[in-house]
Design an enzyme around this catalytic site. Structure first.
Site, mmCIF file in Angstrom:
data_model
loop_
_atom_site.group_PDB
_atom_site.id
_atom_site.type_symbol
_atom_site.label_atom_id
_atom_site.label_comp_id
_atom_site.label_asym_id
_atom_site.label_seq_id
_atom_site.Cartn_x
_atom_site.Cartn_y
_atom_site.Cartn_z
ATOM 1 N N MET A 80 -61.616 32.839 -2.025
ATOM 2 C CA MET A 80 -60.997 33.080 -3.415
ATOM 3 C C MET A 80 -60.912 33.657 -4.379
ATOM 4 O O MET A 80 -63.036 33.772 -4.782
ATOM 5 C CB MET A 80 -60.824 31.313 -3.688
ATOM 6 C CG MET A 80 -60.290 30.389 -2.813
ATOM 7 S SD MET A 80 -60.091 28.091 -3.248
ATOM 8 C CE MET A 80 -59.766 27.694 -1.727
ATOM 9 N N HIS A 132 -60.414 32.973 5.551
ATOM 10 C CA HIS A 132 -58.682 33.097 4.946
ATOM 11 C C HIS A 132 -59.365 33.424 3.566
ATOM 12 O O HIS A 132 -60.196 33.411 2.575
ATOM 13 C CB HIS A 132 -58.971 31.849 5.008
ATOM 14 C CG HIS A 132 -57.417 31.045 4.598
ATOM 15 N ND1 HIS A 132 -56.789 29.718 3.862
ATOM 16 C CD2 HIS A 132 -56.742 32.161 3.716
ATOM 17 C CE1 HIS A 132 -55.843 30.153 3.506
ATOM 18 N NE2 HIS A 132 -55.458 31.110 3.538
ATOM 19 N N HIS A 143 -64.226 27.510 9.734
ATOM 20 C CA HIS A 143 -62.570 28.040 8.444
ATOM 21 C C HIS A 143 -63.614 28.955 7.149
ATOM 22 O O HIS A 143 -64.223 27.252 6.459
ATOM 23 C CB HIS A 143 -62.284 27.511 8.282
ATOM 24 C CG HIS A 143 -61.002 27.401 8.232
ATOM 25 N ND1 HIS A 143 -60.009 28.560 7.930
ATOM 26 C CD2 HIS A 143 -60.521 27.159 6.659
ATOM 27 C CE1 HIS A 143 -58.726 28.819 7.521
ATOM 28 N NE2 HIS A 143 -59.677 28.313 6.110
ATOM 29 N N ASP A 202 -63.017 30.121 3.469
ATOM 30 C CA ASP A 202 -62.545 30.311 2.532
ATOM 31 C C ASP A 202 -63.265 30.819 1.303
ATOM 32 O O ASP A 202 -63.468 30.815 0.868
ATOM 33 C CB ASP A 202 -61.638 28.988 1.756
ATOM 34 C CG ASP A 202 -60.653 27.876 2.860
ATOM 35 O OD1 ASP A 202 -59.890 28.926 3.157
ATOM 36 O OD2 ASP A 202 -60.796 27.147 3.198
ATOM 37 N N MET A 216 -57.872 34.254 0.122
ATOM 38 C CA MET A 216 -56.947 34.069 -0.547
ATOM 39 C C MET A 216 -57.018 34.968 -2.310
ATOM 40 O O MET A 216 -57.997 34.590 -2.951
ATOM 41 C CB MET A 216 -57.186 32.832 -0.799
ATOM 42 C CG MET A 216 -56.512 32.122 -0.307
ATOM 43 S SD MET A 216 -57.006 30.307 -0.369
ATOM 44 C CE MET A 216 -58.419 29.757 1.137
ATOM 45 N N MET A 254 -50.120 27.119 5.636
ATOM 46 C CA MET A 254 -51.013 26.057 4.390
ATOM 47 C C MET A 254 -49.928 24.652 4.745
ATOM 48 O O MET A 254 -49.202 24.714 3.831
ATOM 49 C CB MET A 254 -50.944 27.299 3.190
ATOM 50 C CG MET A 254 -51.852 28.496 3.027
ATOM 51 S SD MET A 254 -53.516 27.785 3.386
ATOM 52 C CE MET A 254 -53.927 25.943 2.158
ATOM 53 N N SER A 287 -63.498 23.385 7.851
ATOM 54 C CA SER A 287 -64.138 23.976 6.535
ATOM 55 C C SER A 287 -65.050 23.750 5.537
ATOM 56 O O SER A 287 -65.938 22.754 5.387
ATOM 57 C CB SER A 287 -62.660 23.845 5.669
ATOM 58 O OG SER A 287 -62.485 25.030 4.407
ATOM 59 N N ASP A 305 -53.434 25.112 8.500
ATOM 60 C CA ASP A 305 -54.894 24.369 7.220
ATOM 61 C C ASP A 305 -54.152 23.606 5.706
ATOM 62 O O ASP A 305 -53.404 23.889 5.126
ATOM 63 C CB ASP A 305 -54.746 26.051 6.141
ATOM 64 C CG ASP A 305 -56.319 25.905 5.469
ATOM 65 O OD1 ASP A 305 -57.030 25.537 5.821
ATOM 66 O OD2 ASP A 305 -56.488 26.819 5.190
HETATM 67 C C1 DX5 Z 1 -57.651 25.201 0.881
HETATM 68 C C2 DX5 Z 1 -58.608 26.005 1.781
HETATM 69 C C3 DX5 Z 1 -58.526 25.012 3.204
HETATM 70 C C4 DX5 Z 1 -59.235 23.574 2.741
HETATM 71 C C5 DX5 Z 1 -58.645 22.785 3.102
HETATM 72 O O1 DX5 Z 1 -56.963 26.870 0.122
HETATM 73 O O2 DX5 Z 1 -57.583 27.011 1.895
HETATM 74 O O3 DX5 Z 1 -59.077 25.636 4.040
HETATM 75 O O4 DX5 Z 1 -60.422 23.950 2.665
HETATM 76 O O5 DX5 Z 1 -59.095 21.637 2.871
HETATM 77 P P1 DX5 Z 1 -58.500 20.232 3.244
HETATM 78 O O6 DX5 Z 1 -58.993 19.670 4.959
HETATM 79 O O7 DX5 Z 1 -59.917 19.182 2.565
HETATM 80 O O8 DX5 Z 1 -57.069 20.148 3.312
HETATM 81 ZN ZN ZN Z 2 -58.648 28.209 3.761
#
Ligand code: DX5
Ligand code: ZN
Length: 218
Positions: A37, A66, A33, A35, A68, A137, A8, A175
């Site tokens: 947000m 991904h 990956h 993310d 969010m 998740m 990630s 994840d």
């Molecule tokens: C959290 C993200 C993850 C995050 C995981 O909302 O979707 O992808 O980066 O991070 P770790 O592996 O540190 O939990």
């Molecule tokens: Zn993620």
């Protein structure tokens, strides 16, 4: 097929993004990956299109994005344009999930749906055969570095059963809080893609950590 490792980028050093992308290119990781947000669906803001474009310029592997964010339908074409190969939306953020999934596929991307820790896998029963990926998740979305929620194993087993029964080819991606303590059991329970942020990028030798996650004994 061996399981997929998706480091990630949220846990990378943003001031040295190219260096960390090249590290992942060199490593045995399969995907990036990424993310996104929005500060509304989750209580945090990460990055958007310009940063994803910049990652794409250097990344030589699949871009696993991904989302969010609320109302992801508004941006499906934009995410394709900046380089997403797989686009995952949250079940909890979509009013018409079937329509959203079809729109992602129409843009030529693989379609994923993510479930928050409180959302049962049974909500996917009538859409599972349309999905390329389900992201479970294993922490509450919004932040890296949180601890893994044990109930995830039960959800993986249920989802694996649902996938087998339906004949779906969907990948089960996990994840949040993935590390060397839970990775083997996750794959043994039925997961076939593992996201890892802090465990990879906070380790002394991220390339070796990726190698270790890729070569589990289960
Ligand atoms: C959290 C993200 C993850 C995050 C995981 O909302 O979707 O992808 O980066 O991070 P770790 O592996 O540190 O939990
Ligand atoms: Zn993620």
């Amino acid at each position: 097929m061996s399981h997929i490792i998706a480091p990630s980028i949220l846990a990378a050093d943003f001031a040295n993004l190219q260096r960390d992308i090249e590290l992942v290119n060199r490593s045995e990781a399969d995907w990036f990956h990424i993310d996104v947000m929005d500060g509304v669906f989750v209580p945090n803001i990460s990055f958007g299109m310009p940063v994803i474009s910049a990652i794409k310029k250097h990344a030589s592997k699949t871009m696993d994005v991904h989302l969010m964010i609320v109302d992801p339908d508004r941006y499906i074409a934009d995410f394709k344009r900046v380089g997403a190969d797989i686009l995952t939306v949250h079940y909890e953020a979509c009013r018409h999930l079937h329509r959203t999934v079809q729109a992602i596929k129409q843009e030529g991307m693989k379609a994923g749906v993510s479930l928050n820790p409180h959302t049962p896998v049974s909500v996917l029963e009538d859409i599972i055969s349309d999905l390329d990926l389900v992201l479970i998740m294993s922490v509450n979305p919004g932040f890296g570095g949180q601890s893994f929620i044990e109930n995830t194993y039960k959800k993986i087993a249920q989802l694996r059963q649902m996938i087998e029964k339906s004949g779906s080819q969907a990948i089960i991606e996990i994840d949040g809080g993935v590390n060397d303590k839970n990775a083997e059991k996750l794959v043994a329970t039925g997961a076939n893609a593992l996201v890892a942020g802090s465990f990879v990028f906070r380790s002394e030798d991220p390339e070796q950590t990726i190698h270790d996650l890729k070569h589990l004994k289960y």
